[in-house]
Design an enzyme around this catalytic site. Structure first.
Site, PDB file in Angstrom:
ATOM      1  N   SER A  10       0.854  -1.191   0.000  1.00 57.61           N
ATOM      2  CA  SER A  10       0.000   0.000   0.000  1.00 57.61           C
ATOM      3  C   SER A  10       0.887   1.237   0.000  1.00 57.61           C
ATOM      4  O   SER A  10       2.105   1.142  -0.137  1.00 57.61           O
ATOM      5  CB  SER A  10      -0.878  -0.017   1.248  1.00 57.61           C
ATOM      6  OG  SER A  10      -0.039   0.074   2.394  1.00 57.61           O
ATOM      7  N   ASP A  32       0.903  -9.418  -0.182  1.00 56.30           N
ATOM      8  CA  ASP A  32      -0.376  -8.735  -0.033  1.00 56.30           C
ATOM      9  C   ASP A  32      -1.490  -9.699  -0.410  1.00 56.30           C
ATOM     10  O   ASP A  32      -1.305 -10.561  -1.280  1.00 56.30           O
ATOM     11  CB  ASP A  32      -0.432  -7.488  -0.922  1.00 56.30           C
ATOM     12  CG  ASP A  32      -1.527  -6.527  -0.496  1.00 56.30           C
ATOM     13  OD1 ASP A  32      -1.213  -5.580   0.249  1.00 56.30           O
ATOM     14  OD2 ASP A  32      -2.697  -6.741  -0.886  1.00 56.30           O
ATOM     15  N   ASP A  33      -2.647  -9.552   0.227  1.00 56.49           N
ATOM     16  CA  ASP A  33      -3.761 -10.463  -0.022  1.00 56.49           C
ATOM     17  C   ASP A  33      -4.631 -10.058  -1.200  1.00 56.49           C
ATOM     18  O   ASP A  33      -5.528 -10.807  -1.590  1.00 56.49           O
ATOM     19  CB  ASP A  33      -4.613 -10.598   1.243  1.00 56.49           C
ATOM     20  CG  ASP A  33      -3.874 -11.340   2.344  1.00 56.49           C
ATOM     21  OD1 ASP A  33      -2.961 -12.131   2.028  1.00 56.49           O
ATOM     22  OD2 ASP A  33      -4.206 -11.122   3.525  1.00 56.49           O
ATOM     23  N   GLY A  64      -1.433  -0.070   8.120  1.00 57.49           N
ATOM     24  CA  GLY A  64      -1.767   1.006   9.035  1.00 57.49           C
ATOM     25  C   GLY A  64      -2.661   0.593  10.187  1.00 57.49           C
ATOM     26  O   GLY A  64      -2.527   1.106  11.289  1.00 57.49           O
ATOM     27  N   HIS A 127      11.476  14.073  25.135  1.00 58.78           N
ATOM     28  CA  HIS A 127      12.147  13.303  26.180  1.00 58.78           C
ATOM     29  C   HIS A 127      11.185  12.543  27.091  1.00 58.78           C
ATOM     30  O   HIS A 127      10.079  12.991  27.383  1.00 58.78           O
ATOM     31  CB  HIS A 127      13.021  14.233  27.034  1.00 58.78           C
ATOM     32  CG  HIS A 127      12.219  15.264  27.771  1.00 58.78           C
ATOM     33  ND1 HIS A 127      11.681  15.028  29.018  1.00 58.78           N
ATOM     34  CD2 HIS A 127      11.845  16.512  27.420  1.00 58.78           C
ATOM     35  CE1 HIS A 127      11.019  16.097  29.423  1.00 58.78           C
ATOM     36  NE2 HIS A 127      11.102  17.014  28.464  1.00 58.78           N
ATOM     37  N   HIS A 136       0.691   4.722  16.656  1.00 62.76           N
ATOM     38  CA  HIS A 136       1.071   5.474  15.459  1.00 62.76           C
ATOM     39  C   HIS A 136       1.070   6.961  15.804  1.00 62.76           C
ATOM     40  O   HIS A 136       0.034   7.503  16.208  1.00 62.76           O
ATOM     41  CB  HIS A 136       0.045   5.171  14.355  1.00 62.76           C
ATOM     42  CG  HIS A 136       0.337   5.822  13.042  1.00 62.76           C
ATOM     43  ND1 HIS A 136      -0.350   5.486  11.905  1.00 62.76           N
ATOM     44  CD2 HIS A 136       1.215   6.779  12.660  1.00 62.76           C
ATOM     45  CE1 HIS A 136       0.090   6.213  10.878  1.00 62.76           C
ATOM     46  NE2 HIS A 136       1.044   7.012  11.332  1.00 62.76           N
TER      47      HIS A 136
END
Length: 197
Positions: A10, A32-33, A64, A127, A136
């Site tokens: 993708s 990939d499917d 994702g 930090h 994500h």
């Protein structure tokens, strides 16, 4: 010879392929499917995702969706972490397997990033932060110091999390949102300041 199998052909996979090239992988393949996809970013799709364990080489999951990424990654060995050469990573950072840090990202001192995470293009993590597994931090998002983010949480593009905040697992923080208080309940949060919808 450095060989990488990227699971997921993708847009996200295309970016990971570019990072792989910059990390001196000379043999890159996708799984990939979707049987209609035969190449991605100029590299061949050689099989389906369930074949990953049967193919030799380093592996990374380029999907994702955090739940799918987790499910696939947990079945794999030879997982790698990929870091774009323009990312700035402190010498005191721990990064889990299967995580990708993209171009222009900044990760500062004493940060712990879990496995299967995405620190996307131009994102920053300051930090003493802890980023949970399969989370994500999206394009241009900024996480200030001493923030803890739970597993499978998505910080949207351009969002900001102020310092000393805790965000629970399985949250979505919308694009451009500003998080100024702890998010203790799973859900989707948008706006300035971020509120649940």
């Amino acid at each position: 010879m450095k060989k990488l199998i990227i699971i997921g052909a993708s847009g996200h996979g295309k970016v990971i392929a570019d990072i792989a090239v910059k990390n001196n992988y000379d043999h890159i393949f996708f799984l990939d499917d979707n049987e209609e996809i035969i190449e991605c970013a100029g590299f061949p799709v050689i099989g389906r995702t369930n074949e990953a364990s049967d193919i030799d080489g380093d592996k990374i999951v380029a999907i994702g969706n955090a739940e799918i990424r987790k499910r696939i990654q947990e079945k794999l060995e030879n997982l790698v972490t990929l870091i774009h050469p323009t990312a700035v990573i402190s010498r005191r950072v721990e990064i889990g397997e299967g995580t990708v840090v993209m171009a222009g990202a900044v990760v500062n001192s004493d940060v712990v990033i879990g496995k299967g995470c995405i620190i996307n293009t131009g994102a920053s993590v300051d930090h003493d932060c802890k980023i949970g597994d399969y989370s994500h931090v999206s394009v241009g998002a900024h996480v200030a110091g001493t923030v803890e983010i739970g597993n499978k949480t998505w910080i949207g593009a351009g969002a900001t999390v102020i310092n000393d905040i805790s965000i629970c697992s399985d949250c979505i923080v919308g694009a451009g949102a500003v998080v100024v208080e702890n998010l203790d309940k799973q859900g989707t949060y948008v706006g300035i300041p971020a509120k649940e919808i």
